[in-house]
Each structure stands twice: as C-alpha cells, then as structure tokens.
Design an enzyme around this catalytic site. Sequence first.
Site, PDB file in Angstrom:
ATOM      1  N   ASP A 149      10.663  37.494 -23.050  1.00 13.86           N
ATOM      2  CA  ASP A 149      11.204  37.166 -21.741  1.00 13.86           C
ATOM      3  C   ASP A 149      11.708  35.727 -21.733  1.00 13.86           C
ATOM      4  O   ASP A 149      11.223  34.875 -22.495  1.00 13.86           O
ATOM      5  CB  ASP A 149      10.129  37.323 -20.664  1.00 13.86           C
ATOM      6  CG  ASP A 149       9.622  38.743 -20.532  1.00 13.86           C
ATOM      7  OD1 ASP A 149      10.355  39.668 -20.929  1.00 13.86           O
ATOM      8  OD2 ASP A 149       8.493  38.922 -20.035  1.00 13.86           O
ATOM      9  N   ARG A 150      12.608  35.446 -20.828  1.00 10.84           N
ATOM     10  CA  ARG A 150      13.197  34.108 -20.737  1.00 10.84           C
ATOM     11  C   ARG A 150      12.131  33.009 -20.662  1.00 10.84           C
ATOM     12  O   ARG A 150      12.213  31.996 -21.361  1.00 10.84           O
ATOM     13  CB  ARG A 150      14.108  34.035 -19.501  1.00 10.84           C
ATOM     14  CG  ARG A 150      14.698  32.658 -19.252  1.00 10.84           C
ATOM     15  CD  ARG A 150      15.590  32.656 -18.025  1.00 10.84           C
ATOM     16  NE  ARG A 150      16.159  31.332 -17.801  1.00 10.84           N
ATOM     17  CZ  ARG A 150      17.046  31.054 -16.854  1.00 10.84           C
ATOM     18  NH1 ARG A 150      17.461  32.013 -16.039  1.00 10.84           N
ATOM     19  NH2 ARG A 150      17.515  29.847 -16.719  1.00 10.84           N
TER      20      ARG A 150
END
Length: 329
Positions: A149-150
């Site tokens: 995930d970012r």
Amino acid sequence: MSASGQEGEHRRWVIGPEAVGERIDRFLSTELELSRTRVQRLLEGGEVSVTTPDGPLEPRKSEPLEAGWIVEAVVPEPEEAPELVAEDLPLSIVFEDDDLAVVDKAAGMVVHPAPGHRSGTLVNAAMHHLSSLSGVGGRMRPGVVHRLDRDTSGLLVLAKTDRAHVGLSDALRARRVKRLYHTVVWGHLREDPVTIDAPIGRDPRNRKRMAVLEGGRRAVTRARRRASWIAADRLDVALETGRTHQIRVHLSHLGHPVVGDPIYGRGGAKGIGGAARVWADELDRRVTRQFLHAAELVFMHPVSGERMHFRAPLPEDLQSVVDWADSGS
C-alpha cells in the site's frame, strides 16, 4: 487474443485451490481492481481466455473456476494513458543482481502508475535506477511482482527479467514466499498467537474498500504479539495469502485495527478510558500514518535457487513511536 485489437496490459493466472469455485467475473474484478461491469465487458469482447487441461474454454461471466485452469486477460490501456518515464527519485536498493532487485519502499510512495498517480511512483524510480524491468506484469507495471500500500513501508521484490518474474509469481501463488510485517494495533489480542482465516472481497458498499465477505477469496493471516503497551499491541504478522489490504482488513475484523489506518482504523481507540485514554491519544498523535512495515522477505532465487533472506529495520517515524511506547511514557 484481443478481439478489439487494442494493445493493453496482459495478465495471466494459474488457478490454485484458494480460488476454486469462484465466479470468473468476481475473480477478475478483484485481481484487476475493476468493476464487475467492466470485467463482463472484457469477457464479452473476447479479452479473456481460459485454458483447461482439456483445452480452450470460452468462459461465461458466471463460470466457476477450477484448479489448474490458466486464465489470461488483456485490459486495454486508457487512450490517455501516458508513456512511462524514468524519474531520478530516491530509491533504497537492498539487493540487486541480473534477475531481480529488492527495495525498501518509503511510506507515501505508490508502487506503480494509476489514475491520480501518473508519476512519482516506485516504478518510475526503478526505471531510472535499474538496468531493466520485466514486462510480464503489463506496460504500466513493469517488474512489479507484488505490491505494498502507498503508506506501507518496507521490502518489495522487483523482477528484472521475464524468467524471474514468472518464477517469483509462481512462488507467491504456491505460498513459498515468506513476508513478515511489523504493526501496532489498538487494544490487546485475546488469543496469542492468532490465525485469521476469513475470506476477503471488494466491499459492495464502497468499491475502494475491501471487506471480510462470504464468497470472497480465502485469506489467511497469522499474528503474534511482540510487545504489549498500555492500550495497544505491537505485532509480528505473517501473510499466508496476499489479498489487497489483507492485514488491515483482517486485524480490523478481529477488533484490533492498525493504528493510524485512515480507512479501516477510524475509531480504533473508541472505548479506551481513564489514564489509558491519555496514553492512546498521545499514541494517535505520534503515529502520522498507518503503522505497517514489511520487515522481512524470504524466497528462493527464481534462477539460481539460492535462499534469499532480507530484513529492513523500522523507518525513523515508526521507530520513534516504538521507543516512546517502550519507555513506558
């Protein structure tokens, strides 16, 4: 295979036991992060092919998958999709050889270009720092074998050759890749260690979220307490499967959302009172993004067969939180 003749991203899956019986449109919707309607248009347009042990199969949208089937899909790129460009961005390369690279991704960096993030991604940086990237994952995801995930930091492996990409992807599907994460969750585990075996699918009420759903794809997460603080536990978490947002969804489902998670962790400190509430408020203030870090990665090299084992220490923003909490403040 593309009936429309459009050049697009080519994806391929070998169906394993965890997906047996799932509808092909639901499977592709999850894997491609597309709406069921879009996936059904791909099926109707001949952009999806299925090869069974008995030969090719023209799939219906409700076709239940069987083990060993090979599913391939071409997803046309949007006409406005830009060409990928190399960008001289900071990238921590932990290991590199002719076949692959292991990087320590910084929090805040998106792995590959997507709508809203056309540049500044890990892929853009890798194109600058690495001599090559595999093309198996598609034009917009060169070298990408798995994602973070970012706002999750930590270890990620990139394939530099198609041979390495196929080997690493096969190892992931066969669960031969060990991925260990460090996280902090609200509250205290009632059972330690704990195994969460709950299917995950896209939330029908909000397509940007995932949820534990009947009929979702099997997902297994194992968690063990590393430290117990006043109102939170620090955990080691191992993935047996790799569904989108799996750790965050499973821990929230268990009643212990990841501290700092803006999607699945809102209200995680609810119900904490007294002196513990003061401590929890301070923890919440100090954690400025989801406390999730991919700390350890173990796999067999897809070409040499050598055992590869990598560790990445907590980045400074998370380590400072651990130091504060461990001090008993």
